[in-house]
Design an enzyme around this catalytic site. Structure first.
Site, PDB file in Angstrom:
ATOM      1  N   LYS A   1       0.831  -1.216   0.000  1.00 48.62           N
ATOM      2  CA  LYS A   1       0.000   0.000   0.000  1.00 48.62           C
ATOM      3  C   LYS A   1       0.865   1.266   0.000  1.00 48.62           C
ATOM      4  O   LYS A   1       0.619   2.184  -0.765  1.00 48.62           O
ATOM      5  CB  LYS A   1      -0.931   0.029   1.227  1.00 48.62           C
ATOM      6  CG  LYS A   1      -1.930  -1.112   1.296  1.00 48.62           C
ATOM      7  CD  LYS A   1      -2.946  -0.913   2.415  1.00 48.62           C
ATOM      8  CE  LYS A   1      -2.356  -0.978   3.806  1.00 48.62           C
ATOM      9  NZ  LYS A   1      -1.838  -2.312   4.203  1.00 48.62           N
TER      10      LYS A   1
ATOM     11  N   ARG B   1      -9.774   0.535   8.577  1.00 55.22           N
ATOM     12  CA  ARG B   1      -9.401  -0.853   8.891  1.00 55.22           C
ATOM     13  C   ARG B   1     -10.490  -1.571   9.662  1.00 55.22           C
ATOM     14  O   ARG B   1     -10.312  -2.729  10.022  1.00 55.22           O
ATOM     15  CB  ARG B   1      -8.125  -0.852   9.742  1.00 55.22           C
ATOM     16  CG  ARG B   1      -6.823  -0.978   8.949  1.00 55.22           C
ATOM     17  CD  ARG B   1      -5.689  -0.793   9.935  1.00 55.22           C
ATOM     18  NE  ARG B   1      -4.473  -1.472   9.622  1.00 55.22           N
ATOM     19  CZ  ARG B   1      -3.379  -0.879   9.172  1.00 55.22           C
ATOM     20  NH1 ARG B   1      -3.381   0.409   8.903  1.00 55.22           N
ATOM     21  NH2 ARG B   1      -2.280  -1.580   8.996  1.00 55.22           N
TER      22      ARG B   1
ATOM     23  N   ARG C   1      11.504  -6.627   5.598  1.00 56.19           N
ATOM     24  CA  ARG C   1      11.335  -5.192   5.343  1.00 56.19           C
ATOM     25  C   ARG C   1      12.214  -4.354   6.271  1.00 56.19           C
ATOM     26  O   ARG C   1      12.333  -4.635   7.457  1.00 56.19           O
ATOM     27  CB  ARG C   1       9.858  -4.825   5.545  1.00 56.19           C
ATOM     28  CG  ARG C   1       9.561  -3.374   5.253  1.00 56.19           C
ATOM     29  CD  ARG C   1       8.132  -3.171   4.925  1.00 56.19           C
ATOM     30  NE  ARG C   1       7.288  -3.152   6.114  1.00 56.19           N
ATOM     31  CZ  ARG C   1       6.007  -2.810   6.068  1.00 56.19           C
ATOM     32  NH1 ARG C   1       5.433  -2.495   4.933  1.00 56.19           N
ATOM     33  NH2 ARG C   1       5.300  -2.825   7.167  1.00 56.19           N
TER      34      ARG C   1
ATOM     35  N   ARG D   1      11.198  -2.460  11.857  1.00 53.64           N
ATOM     36  CA  ARG D   1      10.119  -2.028  12.758  1.00 53.64           C
ATOM     37  C   ARG D   1       9.753  -3.115  13.764  1.00 53.64           C
ATOM     38  O   ARG D   1       9.750  -4.298  13.425  1.00 53.64           O
ATOM     39  CB  ARG D   1       8.869  -1.682  11.939  1.00 53.64           C
ATOM     40  CG  ARG D   1       8.896  -0.291  11.358  1.00 53.64           C
ATOM     41  CD  ARG D   1       7.844  -0.054  10.311  1.00 53.64           C
ATOM     42  NE  ARG D   1       6.535  -0.607  10.587  1.00 53.64           N
ATOM     43  CZ  ARG D   1       5.488  -0.448   9.777  1.00 53.64           C
ATOM     44  NH1 ARG D   1       5.598   0.267   8.684  1.00 53.64           N
ATOM     45  NH2 ARG D   1       4.328  -0.977  10.076  1.00 53.64           N
TER      46      ARG D   1
ATOM     47  N   ARG E   1      -0.584  -9.309  13.229  1.00 49.42           N
ATOM     48  CA  ARG E   1      -1.144  -8.331  12.279  1.00 49.42           C
ATOM     49  C   ARG E   1      -1.976  -9.028  11.206  1.00 49.42           C
ATOM     50  O   ARG E   1      -3.018  -8.527  10.794  1.00 49.42           O
ATOM     51  CB  ARG E   1      -0.013  -7.517  11.621  1.00 49.42           C
ATOM     52  CG  ARG E   1       0.593  -6.521  12.582  1.00 49.42           C
ATOM     53  CD  ARG E   1       1.912  -6.014  12.066  1.00 49.42           C
ATOM     54  NE  ARG E   1       1.766  -5.049  10.991  1.00 49.42           N
ATOM     55  CZ  ARG E   1       2.750  -4.693  10.167  1.00 49.42           C
ATOM     56  NH1 ARG E   1       3.937  -5.246  10.290  1.00 49.42           N
ATOM     57  NH2 ARG E   1       2.534  -3.787   9.241  1.00 49.42           N
TER      58      ARG E   1
HETATM   59  P1  AMP Z   1       0.592   0.480   8.894  1.00 49.15           P
HETATM   60  O1  AMP Z   1       1.874   1.201   8.711  1.00 49.15           O
HETATM   61  O2  AMP Z   1      -0.522   1.038   8.063  1.00 49.15           O
HETATM   62  O3  AMP Z   1       0.737  -1.023   8.742  1.00 49.15           O
HETATM   63  O4  AMP Z   1       0.130   0.723  10.416  1.00 49.15           O
HETATM   64  C1  AMP Z   1       0.975   0.342  11.497  1.00 49.15           C
HETATM   65  C2  AMP Z   1       0.142   0.163  12.755  1.00 49.15           C
HETATM   66  O5  AMP Z   1      -0.526   1.398  13.068  1.00 49.15           O
HETATM   67  C3  AMP Z   1      -0.977  -0.878  12.655  1.00 49.15           C
HETATM   68  O6  AMP Z   1      -0.517  -2.204  12.885  1.00 49.15           O
HETATM   69  C4  AMP Z   1      -1.903  -0.378  13.758  1.00 49.15           C
HETATM   70  O7  AMP Z   1      -1.418  -0.700  15.036  1.00 49.15           O
HETATM   71  C5  AMP Z   1      -1.822   1.137  13.597  1.00 49.15           C
HETATM   72  N1  AMP Z   1      -2.831   1.647  12.625  1.00 49.15           N
HETATM   73  C6  AMP Z   1      -2.598   2.271  11.433  1.00 49.15           C
HETATM   74  N2  AMP Z   1      -3.750   2.591  10.815  1.00 49.15           N
HETATM   75  C7  AMP Z   1      -4.746   2.154  11.625  1.00 49.15           C
HETATM   76  C8  AMP Z   1      -6.160   2.145  11.528  1.00 49.15           C
HETATM   77  N3  AMP Z   1      -6.800   2.654  10.459  1.00 49.15           N
HETATM   78  N4  AMP Z   1      -6.868   1.598  12.561  1.00 49.15           N
HETATM   79  C9  AMP Z   1      -6.248   1.092  13.655  1.00 49.15           C
HETATM   80  N5  AMP Z   1      -4.922   1.041  13.788  1.00 49.15           N
HETATM   81  C10 AMP Z   1      -4.155   1.561  12.795  1.00 49.15           C
END
Ligand code: AMP
Length: 214
Positions: A13, A87, A126, A159, A170
């Site tokens: 994404k 999400r 990653r 990370r 996740r």
């Molecule tokens: P990402 O970089 O988009 O994978 O987001 C990293 C982490 O941020 C996720 O595993 C969640 O803990 C949190 N996060 C990001 N976006 C959301 C969302 N829309 N709803 C809930 N948690 C989020």
């Protein structure tokens, strides 16, 4: 262009959003990037979000909905690419209400499809630049100088939520809480499914073609 880039963690994404942003001049809104910045700056939101993020769990809806609304309000007349939001069904509903208020409904939801084995491989390898967000991979996208970002020279990191146990969590969270959102958009007729394995530029082309028909 007003779109959501949807897909499991590791589906690309962020990479595709960054390319689309350059191509269409739209704003790239990543709730994950915003939350990581808040954690780094130890803001009130960051302190609330940190433990959820490290375990690979979702940050509570009201926190992320507030972030997304604030970001959307600053976009102005440009289009936007939402990356990692919504999400949950509650987030999708809140987004619809917010966009209806400003009469700017979504044009499309692009779903990047990748199987679980490939996701685990991608996420485990990653590395990312905390400074500019540029992603790398230990096998498939090495930086020119080991451990350093090609774009800004920052030190690359693995990370906490890209470690094995958090990755498993996740993916579980995605399957239980996030995947149901696909049905929500399918019933609205704006869902575009894209096979997101292979060459990054080819995937980008397929997305652009799907959007041209939106
Ligand atoms: P990402 O970089 O988009 O994978 O987001 C990293 C982490 O941020 C996720 O595993 C969640 O803990 C949190 N996060 C990001 N976006 C959301 C969302 N829309 N709803 C809930 N948690 C989020």
């Amino acid at each position: 262009m007003r779109i959501v880039l949807f897909g499991p963690p590791g589906s690309g994404k962020g990479t595709q959003a960054s390319l689309l942003k350059d191509k269409f001049g739209a704003a790239h809104i990543s709730t994950g990037d915003t939350l990581r910045e808040a954690v780094r700056n130890q803001t009130e939101v960051g302190l609330k979000a940190k433990s959820y993020m490290e375990k690979g769990e979702l940050v509570p809806d009201q926190v992320v909905i507030a972030i997304a609304k604030e970001k959307l309000a600053s976009v102005g007349d440009r289009g936007f690419i939402l990356d990692g939001f919504p999400r949950t069904i509650a987030q999708a509903e809140a987004l619809d209400v917010a966009l209806a208020e400003i009469e700017k409904p979504l044009d499309a939801v692009v779903n990047l499809q990748v199987d679980d084995g490939e996701l685990v491989r991608r996420l485990g390898g990653r590395r990312v630049c905390p400074g500019c967000g540029e992603p790398y991979h230990v096998d498939t996208k090495k930086p020119q100088v080991e451990g350093k970002c090609d774009k800004c020279g920052g030190d690359l990191v693995h990370r906490a939520d890209d470690q094995a146990e958090a990755i498993r969590n996740r993916l579980k969270v995605y399957n239980f809480q996030t995947a149901p959102v696909l049905g929500y958009y399918e019933s609205k007729g704006i869902l575009k499914n894209i096979e997101a394995v292979g060459d990054i530029a080819e995937i980008q082309k397929t997305i652009a073609e799907a959007l041209a028909q939106a």
